[in-house]
Design a protein around this motif. Sequence first.
Motif, PDB file in Angstrom:
ATOM      1  N   ARG A 110       0.810  -1.226   0.000  1.00 44.14           N
ATOM      2  CA  ARG A 110       0.000   0.000   0.000  1.00 44.14           C
ATOM      3  C   ARG A 110       0.840   1.272   0.000  1.00 44.14           C
ATOM      4  O   ARG A 110       0.301   2.373   0.089  1.00 44.14           O
ATOM      5  N   GLY A 111       2.149   1.128  -0.068  1.00 41.87           N
ATOM      6  CA  GLY A 111       3.015   2.295  -0.130  1.00 41.87           C
ATOM      7  C   GLY A 111       3.133   3.070   1.178  1.00 41.87           C
ATOM      8  O   GLY A 111       3.408   4.270   1.161  1.00 41.87           O
ATOM      9  N   LEU A 112       2.949   2.395   2.292  1.00 41.35           N
ATOM     10  CA  LEU A 112       3.095   3.053   3.598  1.00 41.35           C
ATOM     11  C   LEU A 112       4.534   2.919   4.079  1.00 41.35           C
ATOM     12  O   LEU A 112       5.048   1.801   4.179  1.00 41.35           O
ATOM     13  N   PRO A 113       5.171   4.024   4.393  1.00 42.07           N
ATOM     14  CA  PRO A 113       6.570   3.973   4.827  1.00 42.07           C
ATOM     15  C   PRO A 113       6.692   3.582   6.310  1.00 42.07           C
ATOM     16  O   PRO A 113       6.787   4.430   7.182  1.00 42.07           O
ATOM     17  N   LEU A 114       6.667   2.285   6.564  1.00 39.28           N
ATOM     18  CA  LEU A 114       6.745   1.788   7.939  1.00 39.28           C
ATOM     19  C   LEU A 114       8.010   0.961   8.131  1.00 39.28           C
ATOM     20  O   LEU A 114       8.410   0.208   7.247  1.00 39.28           O
ATOM     21  N   GLU A 115       8.595   1.094   9.312  1.00 46.29           N
ATOM     22  CA  GLU A 115       9.649   0.184   9.761  1.00 46.29           C
ATOM     23  C   GLU A 115       8.995  -0.681  10.817  1.00 46.29           C
ATOM     24  O   GLU A 115       8.483  -0.167  11.809  1.00 46.29           O
ATOM     25  N   VAL A 116       8.989  -1.986  10.604  1.00 47.76           N
ATOM     26  CA  VAL A 116       8.272  -2.890  11.492  1.00 47.76           C
ATOM     27  C   VAL A 116       9.245  -3.905  12.082  1.00 47.76           C
ATOM     28  O   VAL A 116      10.059  -4.488  11.365  1.00 47.76           O
TER      29      VAL A 116
ATOM     30  N   VAL B 110      -3.912  -0.992   8.776  1.00 52.05           N
ATOM     31  CA  VAL B 110      -3.346  -0.453   7.532  1.00 52.05           C
ATOM     32  C   VAL B 110      -4.256   0.633   6.969  1.00 52.05           C
ATOM     33  O   VAL B 110      -3.791   1.689   6.524  1.00 52.05           O
ATOM     34  N   VAL B 111      -5.553   0.403   7.009  1.00 57.50           N
ATOM     35  CA  VAL B 111      -6.509   1.422   6.554  1.00 57.50           C
ATOM     36  C   VAL B 111      -6.395   2.662   7.436  1.00 57.50           C
ATOM     37  O   VAL B 111      -6.353   3.797   6.941  1.00 57.50           O
ATOM     38  N   LYS B 112      -6.327   2.471   8.737  1.00 56.28           N
ATOM     39  CA  LYS B 112      -6.215   3.578   9.691  1.00 56.28           C
ATOM     40  C   LYS B 112      -4.938   4.389   9.442  1.00 56.28           C
ATOM     41  O   LYS B 112      -4.968   5.621   9.396  1.00 56.28           O
ATOM     42  N   LEU B 113      -3.824   3.716   9.250  1.00 48.90           N
ATOM     43  CA  LEU B 113      -2.549   4.405   9.008  1.00 48.90           C
ATOM     44  C   LEU B 113      -2.556   5.117   7.658  1.00 48.90           C
ATOM     45  O   LEU B 113      -2.019   6.223   7.543  1.00 48.90           O
ATOM     46  N   ALA B 114      -3.172   4.519   6.657  1.00 51.67           N
ATOM     47  CA  ALA B 114      -3.279   5.165   5.343  1.00 51.67           C
ATOM     48  C   ALA B 114      -4.128   6.417   5.447  1.00 51.67           C
ATOM     49  O   ALA B 114      -3.788   7.465   4.864  1.00 51.67           O
ATOM     50  N   ASP B 115      -5.227   6.358   6.202  1.00 48.65           N
ATOM     51  CA  ASP B 115      -6.094   7.529   6.400  1.00 48.65           C
ATOM     52  C   ASP B 115      -5.358   8.648   7.146  1.00 48.65           C
ATOM     53  O   ASP B 115      -5.515   9.824   6.814  1.00 48.65           O
ATOM     54  N   GLN B 116      -4.558   8.286   8.139  1.00 47.28           N
ATOM     55  CA  GLN B 116      -3.790   9.276   8.898  1.00 47.28           C
ATOM     56  C   GLN B 116      -2.753   9.950   8.008  1.00 47.28           C
ATOM     57  O   GLN B 116      -2.446  11.125   8.198  1.00 47.28           O
ATOM     58  N   ARG B 117      -2.252   9.208   7.071  1.00 50.62           N
ATOM     59  CA  ARG B 117      -1.217   9.744   6.170  1.00 50.62           C
ATOM     60  C   ARG B 117      -1.794  10.745   5.173  1.00 50.62           C
ATOM     61  O   ARG B 117      -1.134  11.664   4.737  1.00 50.62           O
ATOM     62  N   ASN B 118      -3.064  10.533   4.780  1.00 50.59           N
ATOM     63  CA  ASN B 118      -3.699  11.390   3.762  1.00 50.59           C
ATOM     64  C   ASN B 118      -4.286  12.650   4.339  1.00 50.59           C
ATOM     65  O   ASN B 118      -4.377  13.003   5.380  1.00 50.59           O
TER      66      ASN B 118
END
Length: 193
Positions: A28-34, A185-193
């Motif tokens: 999804r193109g989220l820049p995460l370090e996990v 993932v949806v929550k983090l994508a929404d926070q990013r936008n």
Amino acid sequence: MRILFVCTGNTCRSPMAEALLRKLAKERGLPLEVSSAGVAATEGIPISRHAEAILRDHNIDDVITSQALRIDVVHESDLILTLTQSHKQHVLRIFPEVVGKIYTLKEYAEDDEQVLRDIDELDSLYATLTMNRALGKPVEHQDQERLFEIQQRIPSFDVSDPFGGSRADYDVAATEIRTAIDRIVVKLADQRN
């Protein structure tokens, strides 16, 4: 953003969560370090064979070995997601300063506003009670009562522990993890936008 998953031995649940989130974030193109760690982990143990098989079923071939929960990893993390409430409480006992960035995996995926308010109040009460005990201060009866009241009302946010179990036990835990991670993932994508 750096996300840390925490379970007990870091050979089952938290490595599955780590690898699944890393894959979905990349897709999804989220820049995460996990990463992941265990509250009672021995360094360098490979993940369990059932956990490895589940990850292969998801086309994940990450090589993950266990690591113990360390102060540097905790402090470098922006978000700490534990697999059970007891893991969360363990981390808060050792690192009370992380109270604003630690949740169970299922708590963080939760979207019911009342439940989220209860979780915040519970975390605050737990941190206060832990700090007061450490400082030798008496525990206020009304704080203890409020803690119990909220605990009774909040649903369980624990991911079942498959350790030592069958492949079916691992499938159940993996489904719980994947369901929560999909929501996160949806929550983090929404926070990013």
